[in-house]
Scaffold this active site. Structure first.
Site, PDB file in Angstrom:
ATOM      1  N   ASP A  93      -0.737   5.310 -15.015  1.00 36.37           N
ATOM      2  CA  ASP A  93      -1.186   4.543 -13.847  1.00 36.37           C
ATOM      3  C   ASP A  93       0.044   3.996 -13.141  1.00 36.37           C
ATOM      4  O   ASP A  93       1.013   3.558 -13.787  1.00 36.37           O
ATOM      5  CB  ASP A  93      -2.096   3.386 -14.253  1.00 36.37           C
ATOM      6  N   GLU A 131       1.470   1.474  -9.899  1.00 37.56           N
ATOM      7  CA  GLU A 131       1.270   0.533  -8.803  1.00 37.56           C
ATOM      8  C   GLU A 131       2.327   0.851  -7.758  1.00 37.56           C
ATOM      9  O   GLU A 131       3.491   1.160  -8.096  1.00 37.56           O
ATOM     10  CB  GLU A 131       1.402  -0.906  -9.287  1.00 37.56           C
ATOM     11  N   HIS A 182      -5.382  -4.169 -12.047  1.00 35.23           N
ATOM     12  CA  HIS A 182      -4.448  -3.710 -11.005  1.00 35.23           C
ATOM     13  C   HIS A 182      -3.005  -3.892 -11.434  1.00 35.23           C
ATOM     14  O   HIS A 182      -2.105  -4.000 -10.592  1.00 35.23           O
ATOM     15  CB  HIS A 182      -4.704  -4.421  -9.673  1.00 35.23           C
ATOM     16  N   ASP A 208      -4.356  -0.999 -16.495  1.00 33.35           N
ATOM     17  CA  ASP A 208      -5.217   0.034 -15.917  1.00 33.35           C
ATOM     18  C   ASP A 208      -5.118   1.343 -16.703  1.00 33.35           C
ATOM     19  O   ASP A 208      -6.096   2.072 -16.849  1.00 33.35           O
ATOM     20  CB  ASP A 208      -4.836   0.274 -14.453  1.00 33.35           C
TER      21      ASP A 208
END
Length: 575
Positions: free
Chosen positions: A30, A32, A170, A175
């Site tokens: 994951d 960001e 998030h 995540d």
């Protein structure tokens, strides 16, 4: 950067598509980011978790300095500020560790195209080769596996709440951990659909046609066993016959995106039922498939389109025999060669014989006592002119017919050697196209002679019993009579195969050899006998009993198979 790694967890040498999902190493990733597209934004955090068989093998987590300020709305969403990432490493420094962490594993992400897009752009920008791992998207998996009345959407938070897993926040590692739990829950759902391997999963996730989707119910309730499956129309007509070592798995494959053949799509639209015939082992399944295709000529089986196109070359029964191309073999004796799948191949073999052995080619019936008109070949000296009584029947038999019979049934040299010499002379004079034509005619003859002698070596045996060891430790058993599969069974591991054979013998088919005729495959099709021979010749197959020796002519066509192998390899190289 935080890196925790317990085991390498690589896929190994086995084909990953054939591996069970429980044995696959997954790296769940994951990211960001600062938002937007990969070429207009930057990565702010990386989280990755390596798992296999439900066990976590390692983690990788780090903030990343994107080199640009983080937009306020991203800070509100993720809690990551510009100050937090200022001392963090750049993505250029993070990539080597991340790519090593990904090595040999299947990459998993929620909305995978987004994360993979950023990683590929980062690799391209900093001179790293993207390893192109296989990718699974848990969002796509959820769309295929879950119904609308189960979850309103396929967002990670919605799925995590539905499966009661780790809560996404998030932040990259949280995540990724939530995606791990969702992945395992979705794999459980796939298992209930009998999708258990990586290859099956990838095929299942691809889009399918409406026809495939509406006819998936046809694959329900079929056995996971070797045998034959039959797609039937509403009036019970067989539309398609196939065979597999696992009927249920093979039939399900017709309803995946991997099946793209137009004729199969048409067949599925007309199908209303799939019948299964469970067989003792794969050999019995192959034989039953051939017999069903021959009996019913299913319209969607390619090889059942023209089952009548079988030809034979036969020496006629006359004072001066000649070669005749026939569809059926009668009871009268005579040297034969075949079967040929098409007229063109059979004619090429006839031309090979005529070029090597000057048999008469005219079709008129000749008398041994009275001369008749001569043809052009006799006038050109390419025929011994029996029409003009330049040769008597005894000489014709000894000098020509006996050589043809020898080439058909024993030693092919009377045909092959003159053609090889002819090819060499043509090549020396650089007439390569003509040499190639001679070669093709010779190969048409030699292939069929080799095939016929190979078949005759088996079909001459009244009964042969063989057994093949299975991977599980049991035995596949076959009773073969005159080249026809008369009985088949499997002895389970731990059970002596003789006990199974004693039960099988009384129920085996009685095969009676025709009193007349000279067909090298008198009791089965050539295709069936060839499948049996292929099975018998496997290294793990053992001959148990035979009523006669299984042998080929010492100087038969089989000894020249190197010519055929060489020709076949050169042909494949040109493809």
């Amino acid at each position: 950067m935080h890196l925790q790694l317990q085991l390498p967890g690589l896929l190994g040498d086995e084909d990953p598509l054939a591996q069970e999902l429980r044995n696959i190493t997954f790296v769940i990733v994951d990211l960001e980011t600062t938002g937007g597209a990969p070429d207009g934004g930057g990565i702010t955090e990386v989280g990755a978790v390596k798992v296999r068989g439900g066990e976590q093998l390692g983690q990788l987590a780090t903030l990343v300095n994107p080199g640009v300020p983080i937009p306020p709305f991203i800070t509100v969403l993720t809690g990551i500020t510009t100050a937090m990432v200022s001392p963090a490493p750049t993505i250029e420094r993070v990539l080597p560790s991340l790519l090593e962490f990904l090595s040999g594993a299947v990459l998993v992400a929620h909305n995978a195209p987004y994360d993979v897009g950023f990683l590929k752009a980062a690799c391209a920008a900093h001179g790293y080769k993207w390893p192109a791992p296989r990718v699974l998207d848990t969002a796509l998996m959820a769309r295929r596996v879950l119904l609308r009345d189960e979850v309103p959407n396929r967002k990670l938070g919605t799925l995590a709440a539905y499966f009661r897993t780790h809560t996404p926040t998030h932040r990259a590692l949280d995540d990724a951990l939530a995606t791990v739990d969702v992945l395992h829950a979705l794999i459980g759902r796939l298992g209930s659909l009998r999708v258990t391997t990586l290859g099956e999963t990838i095929s299942y996730l691809k889009p399918v046609t409406p026809t495939q989707r509406s006819k998936r119910f046809l694959a329900e309730g079929l056995p996971h066993a070797p045998g034959v499956y039959i797609f039937r129309a509403a009036d019970d007509r067989p539309l398609y016959v196939g065979t597999s070592g696992d009927i249920a798995t093979r039939v399900r494959s017709y309803f995946t995106a991997g099946e793209k053949r137009a004729r199969i799509s048409e067949m599925l639209a007309a199908s209303t039922r799939v019948d299964a015939v469970v067989c003792a082992h794969s050999l019995e399944a192959q034989v039953r498939e051939l017999r069903l295709i021959a009996a019913h000529s299913p319209p969607y089986n390619r090889r059942s389109k023209h089952p009548e196109r079988v030809h034979w070359i036969k020496l006629t029964a006359e004072a001066f025999p000649r070669l005749s191309l026939v569809r059926r073999l009668g009871p009268e004796p005579g040297a034969i060669l075949g079967p040929f799948s098409g007229r063109r191949t059979a004619q090429a073999a006839i031309d090979a014989v005529h070029e090597a052995i000057p048999l008469r080619q005219c079709s008129q019936r000749l008398s041994a006592r009275r001369a008749s008109s001569a043809c052009a070949l006799a006038e050109l000296g390419r025929c011994p002119a029996p029409c003009l009584l330049h040769i008597n029947p005894e000489q014709y038999q000894a000098e020509l017919v006996d050589r043809v019979q020898q080439a058909f049934h024993a030693d092919p040299d009377p045909v092959v050697q003159p053609l090889l010499r002819r090819m060499a002379k043509l090549a020396q004079t650089q007439r390569f196209e003509e040499a190639a034509q001679v070669r093709d005619r010779m190969l048409a003859f030699l292939r069929t002679a080799s095939r016929m002698q190979r078949l005759a070596s088996l079909t001459s045996i009244a009964e042969l019993v063989a057994a093949k060891r299975t991977k599980e430790g049991g035995w596949e058993i076959a009773i073969v009579r005159h080249g026809r599969l008369a009985g088949a069974a499997t002895a389970a591991p731990g059970i002596h195969p003789r006990r199974t054979l004693d039960i099988l013998w009384p129920t085996a088919e009685t095969v009676i050899l025709p009193v007349t005729g000279h067909n090298p495959t008198p009791c089965a099709t050539a295709e069936e006998s060839e499948r049996i021979i292929d099975w018998l010749e496997l290294p793990e197959t053992r001959l148990v009993e035979a009523s006669a020796g299984w042998a080929s002519p010492m100087r038969g066509a089989m000894r020249l198979r190197s010519l055929l192998t060489s020709a076949d390899s050169k042909h494949s190289d040109r493809q």
